[in-house]
Design a protein around this motif. Structure first.
Motif, mmCIF file in Angstrom:
data_model
loop_
_atom_site.group_PDB
_atom_site.id
_atom_site.type_symbol
_atom_site.label_atom_id
_atom_site.label_comp_id
_atom_site.label_asym_id
_atom_site.label_seq_id
_atom_site.Cartn_x
_atom_site.Cartn_y
_atom_site.Cartn_z
ATOM 1 N N ILE A 77 -21.835 2.259 -15.346
ATOM 2 C CA ILE A 77 -22.056 1.856 -13.959
ATOM 3 C C ILE A 77 -23.067 0.721 -13.934
ATOM 4 O O ILE A 77 -23.917 0.603 -14.814
ATOM 5 N N GLU A 78 -22.967 -0.126 -12.918
ATOM 6 C CA GLU A 78 -23.831 -1.309 -12.846
ATOM 7 C C GLU A 78 -23.965 -1.776 -11.417
ATOM 8 O O GLU A 78 -23.204 -1.371 -10.522
ATOM 9 N N THR A 79 -24.926 -2.705 -11.210
ATOM 10 C CA THR A 79 -25.053 -3.362 -9.906
ATOM 11 C C THR A 79 -24.630 -4.827 -9.946
ATOM 12 O O THR A 79 -24.159 -5.350 -8.948
ATOM 13 N N ASP A 80 -24.823 -5.491 -11.078
ATOM 14 C CA ASP A 80 -24.684 -6.951 -11.161
ATOM 15 C C ASP A 80 -25.631 -7.633 -10.175
ATOM 16 O O ASP A 80 -25.349 -8.699 -9.648
ATOM 17 N N SER A 81 -26.763 -6.992 -9.921
ATOM 18 C CA SER A 81 -27.786 -7.575 -9.032
ATOM 19 C C SER A 81 -28.087 -9.017 -9.465
ATOM 20 O O SER A 81 -28.130 -9.296 -10.659
ATOM 21 N N PRO A 82 -28.294 -9.896 -8.477
ATOM 22 C CA PRO A 82 -28.471 -9.656 -7.040
ATOM 23 C C PRO A 82 -27.176 -9.680 -6.223
ATOM 24 O O PRO A 82 -27.229 -9.735 -4.998
ATOM 25 N N TYR A 83 -26.034 -9.622 -6.910
ATOM 26 C CA TYR A 83 -24.742 -9.732 -6.235
ATOM 27 C C TYR A 83 -24.149 -8.350 -5.927
ATOM 28 O O TYR A 83 -24.569 -7.332 -6.467
ATOM 29 N N LEU A 84 -23.113 -8.344 -5.063
ATOM 30 C CA LEU A 84 -22.188 -7.215 -4.908
ATOM 31 C C LEU A 84 -22.860 -5.894 -4.555
ATOM 32 O O LEU A 84 -22.549 -4.848 -5.133
ATOM 33 N N ALA A 85 -23.768 -5.938 -3.601
ATOM 34 C CA ALA A 85 -24.430 -4.696 -3.176
ATOM 35 C C ALA A 85 -23.387 -3.677 -2.717
ATOM 36 O O ALA A 85 -22.459 -4.008 -1.976
ATOM 37 N N PRO A 86 -23.530 -2.427 -3.137
ATOM 38 C CA PRO A 86 -22.565 -1.395 -2.749
ATOM 39 C C PRO A 86 -22.754 -0.964 -1.301
ATOM 40 O O PRO A 86 -23.812 -1.198 -0.706
ATOM 41 N N MET A 87 -21.739 -0.322 -0.772
ATOM 42 C CA MET A 87 -21.923 0.344 0.513
ATOM 43 C C MET A 87 -22.995 1.427 0.317
ATOM 44 O O MET A 87 -23.021 2.066 -0.720
ATOM 45 N N PRO A 88 -23.884 1.637 1.264
ATOM 46 C CA PRO A 88 -23.928 1.087 2.620
ATOM 47 C C PRO A 88 -24.778 -0.179 2.752
ATOM 48 O O PRO A 88 -25.213 -0.508 3.863
ATOM 49 N N HIS A 89 -25.019 -0.873 1.650
ATOM 50 C CA HIS A 89 -25.896 -2.051 1.683
ATOM 51 C C HIS A 89 -25.116 -3.356 1.532
ATOM 52 O O HIS A 89 -25.722 -4.391 1.266
ATOM 53 N N ARG A 90 -23.808 -3.312 1.684
ATOM 54 C CA ARG A 90 -22.994 -4.500 1.447
ATOM 55 C C ARG A 90 -23.486 -5.680 2.280
ATOM 56 O O ARG A 90 -23.800 -5.542 3.463
ATOM 57 N N GLY A 91 -23.559 -6.851 1.627
ATOM 58 C CA GLY A 91 -24.024 -8.056 2.295
ATOM 59 C C GLY A 91 -25.502 -8.335 2.078
ATOM 60 O O GLY A 91 -25.973 -9.433 2.367
ATOM 61 N N LYS A 92 -26.225 -7.350 1.566
ATOM 62 C CA LYS A 92 -27.642 -7.532 1.283
ATOM 63 C C LYS A 92 -27.840 -7.932 -0.190
ATOM 64 O O LYS A 92 -26.911 -7.863 -0.987
ATOM 65 N N ALA A 119 -8.251 -2.696 -22.996
ATOM 66 C CA ALA A 119 -9.647 -2.874 -23.407
ATOM 67 C C ALA A 119 -10.179 -1.619 -24.090
ATOM 68 O O ALA A 119 -10.864 -1.699 -25.115
ATOM 69 N N MET A 120 -9.846 -0.474 -23.527
ATOM 70 C CA MET A 120 -10.299 0.780 -24.135
ATOM 71 C C MET A 120 -9.674 0.984 -25.512
ATOM 72 O O MET A 120 -10.314 1.537 -26.413
ATOM 73 N N ASP A 121 -8.439 0.528 -25.685
ATOM 74 C CA ASP A 121 -7.780 0.608 -26.989
ATOM 75 C C ASP A 121 -8.536 -0.209 -28.042
ATOM 76 O O ASP A 121 -8.430 0.075 -29.245
ATOM 77 N N LEU A 122 -9.289 -1.219 -27.591
ATOM 78 C CA LEU A 122 -10.103 -2.035 -28.491
ATOM 79 C C LEU A 122 -11.524 -1.479 -28.634
ATOM 80 O O LEU A 122 -12.396 -2.125 -29.213
ATOM 81 N N GLY A 123 -11.755 -0.288 -28.082
ATOM 82 C CA GLY A 123 -13.054 0.349 -28.220
ATOM 83 C C GLY A 123 -14.057 -0.036 -27.154
ATOM 84 O O GLY A 123 -15.265 0.191 -27.330
ATOM 85 N N PHE A 124 -13.593 -0.606 -26.045
ATOM 86 C CA PHE A 124 -14.500 -1.072 -25.004
ATOM 87 C C PHE A 124 -14.663 -0.048 -23.883
ATOM 88 O O PHE A 124 -13.768 0.743 -23.601
ATOM 89 N N TYR A 125 -15.833 -0.109 -23.271
ATOM 90 C CA TYR A 125 -16.131 0.691 -22.095
ATOM 91 C C TYR A 125 -15.772 -0.122 -20.849
ATOM 92 O O TYR A 125 -15.686 -1.351 -20.905
ATOM 93 N N ILE A 126 -15.617 0.573 -19.731
ATOM 94 C CA ILE A 126 -15.315 -0.063 -18.442
ATOM 95 C C ILE A 126 -16.488 0.194 -17.512
ATOM 96 O O ILE A 126 -16.854 1.354 -17.268
ATOM 97 N N SER A 127 -17.096 -0.878 -17.013
ATOM 98 C CA SER A 127 -18.244 -0.741 -16.118
ATOM 99 C C SER A 127 -17.839 -1.047 -14.682
ATOM 100 O O SER A 127 -17.270 -2.108 -14.399
ATOM 101 N N LEU A 128 -18.133 -0.129 -13.791
ATOM 102 C CA LEU A 128 -17.797 -0.276 -12.378
ATOM 103 C C LEU A 128 -19.047 -0.642 -11.588
ATOM 104 O O LEU A 128 -20.119 -0.068 -11.793
ATOM 105 N N SER A 129 -18.876 -1.599 -10.689
ATOM 106 C CA SER A 129 -19.975 -2.108 -9.866
ATOM 107 C C SER A 129 -19.803 -1.652 -8.426
ATOM 108 O O SER A 129 -18.915 -0.854 -8.106
ATOM 109 N N GLY A 130 -20.614 -2.216 -7.545
ATOM 110 C CA GLY A 130 -20.523 -1.890 -6.127
ATOM 111 C C GLY A 130 -19.183 -2.209 -5.502
ATOM 112 O O GLY A 130 -18.858 -1.670 -4.430
ATOM 113 N N ILE A 131 -18.384 -3.037 -6.150
ATOM 114 C CA ILE A 131 -17.054 -3.362 -5.616
ATOM 115 C C ILE A 131 -16.230 -2.105 -5.416
ATOM 116 O O ILE A 131 -15.431 -2.017 -4.477
ATOM 117 N N VAL A 132 -16.414 -1.107 -6.282
ATOM 118 C CA VAL A 132 -15.597 0.112 -6.181
ATOM 119 C C VAL A 132 -15.864 0.853 -4.871
ATOM 120 O O VAL A 132 -15.033 1.649 -4.426
#
Length: 257
Positions: free
Chosen positions: A200-215, A165-178
């Motif tokens: 960086i992203e949240t993808d709110s309202p999904y995938l809350a990061p630690m320490p808020h996982r599940g919220k 993806a980066m070879d095609l000029g794209f950025y990589i966005s990491l969410s709370g999953i990391v």
């Protein structure tokens, strides 16, 4: 030190009813901007209205691959809609073979439509891919997605996919999953990822990061994503904040700091 949530859905009912609180908590956590990402055409007006009303909110135009029974966009339609104030990207678009099965040629056709609209408008793409990385990358190459670039949002694929993806000029966005304990492969991607390709992203309202996982997630919590990436990389939090913010405005060139 400022952070930007490069992907959220704060127009969704549970979040938009608390929009004042959402914005206040963003400010309290040093989150200066958020990109509210469209998922279909019927709900697009709510995305555009948020962006038009609040200076810290940007918008995108697109139809998510998971929305099967919804109005199908045309290239011309997406190009017209993309002229709305503060629209900075086309998407989210892409392929999802995890949630849907059967003949998904319609998904691939929709993806091609979005890439063509991005090339016509000169706007970057926001790409969703799940259990479909091979076809996603193939269509990106076939349709010339590298001409406009974009971001692989909520990235959960391998380092090899990230490199392609980066070879095609794209950025990589990491969410709370990391931040999740078992996301070891993704943590390794985060360690290897060049700062100049990080969002960086949240993808709110999904995938809350630690320490808020599940919220219910919210843009303010993108700071936790940045903090975890800083730990993984052994870098000061300021470095992650500065790089991801600079990258946001470089990629989404219509957005103004």
């Amino acid at each position: 030190m400022k952070f930007i949530d490069s992907h959220c859905h704060i127009n969704f009912p549970d979040l938009v009813q608390d929009i004042d609180g959402i914005l206040q908590r963003m400010h309290a956590h040093d989150v200066s901007h958020a990109l509210c990402v469209a998922v279909n055409l019927p709900e697009l007006p709510s995305v555009l209205e948020l962006a038009a009303t609040y200076p810290q909110i940007y918008a995108s135009v697109g139809v998510h691959p998971d929305y099967e029974d919804t109005e199908e966009p045309t290239v011309a339609q997406l190009c017209v809609l993309a002229q709305a104030p503060k629209v900075v990207a086309i998407g989210e678009t892409g392929l999802d073979y995890f949630r849907l099965t059967g003949d998904l040629e319609w998904q691939r056709d929709r993806f091609r439509t979005h890439i063509r609209a991005a090339r016509q408008t000169g706007l970057p793409l926001i790409i969703h891919t799940r259990a479909a990385s091979e076809d996603t990358l193939r269509i990106m190459r076939e349709e010339g997605a590298d001409e406009v670039g974009g971001v692989m949002h909520c990235f959960t694929e391998s380092w090899d996919v990230a490199q392609q993806a980066m070879d095609l000029g794209f950025y990589i966005s990491l969410s709370g999953i990391v931040t999740f304990k078992k996301a070891e492969e993704l943590k390794e991607v985060a360690r290897k990822l060049p700062l100049e390709r990080l969002l960086i992203e949240t993808d709110s309202p999904y995938l809350a990061p630690m320490p808020h996982r599940g919220k219910q997630n919210q843009p303010a919590w993108v700071r936790h994503v940045a903090e975890h990436i800083a730990q993984l990389k052994g870098l000061p939090l300021q470095d992650i904040a500065a790089a991801s913010t600079e990258n946001f405005f470089r990629l989404f060139h219509r957005a103004k700091p």
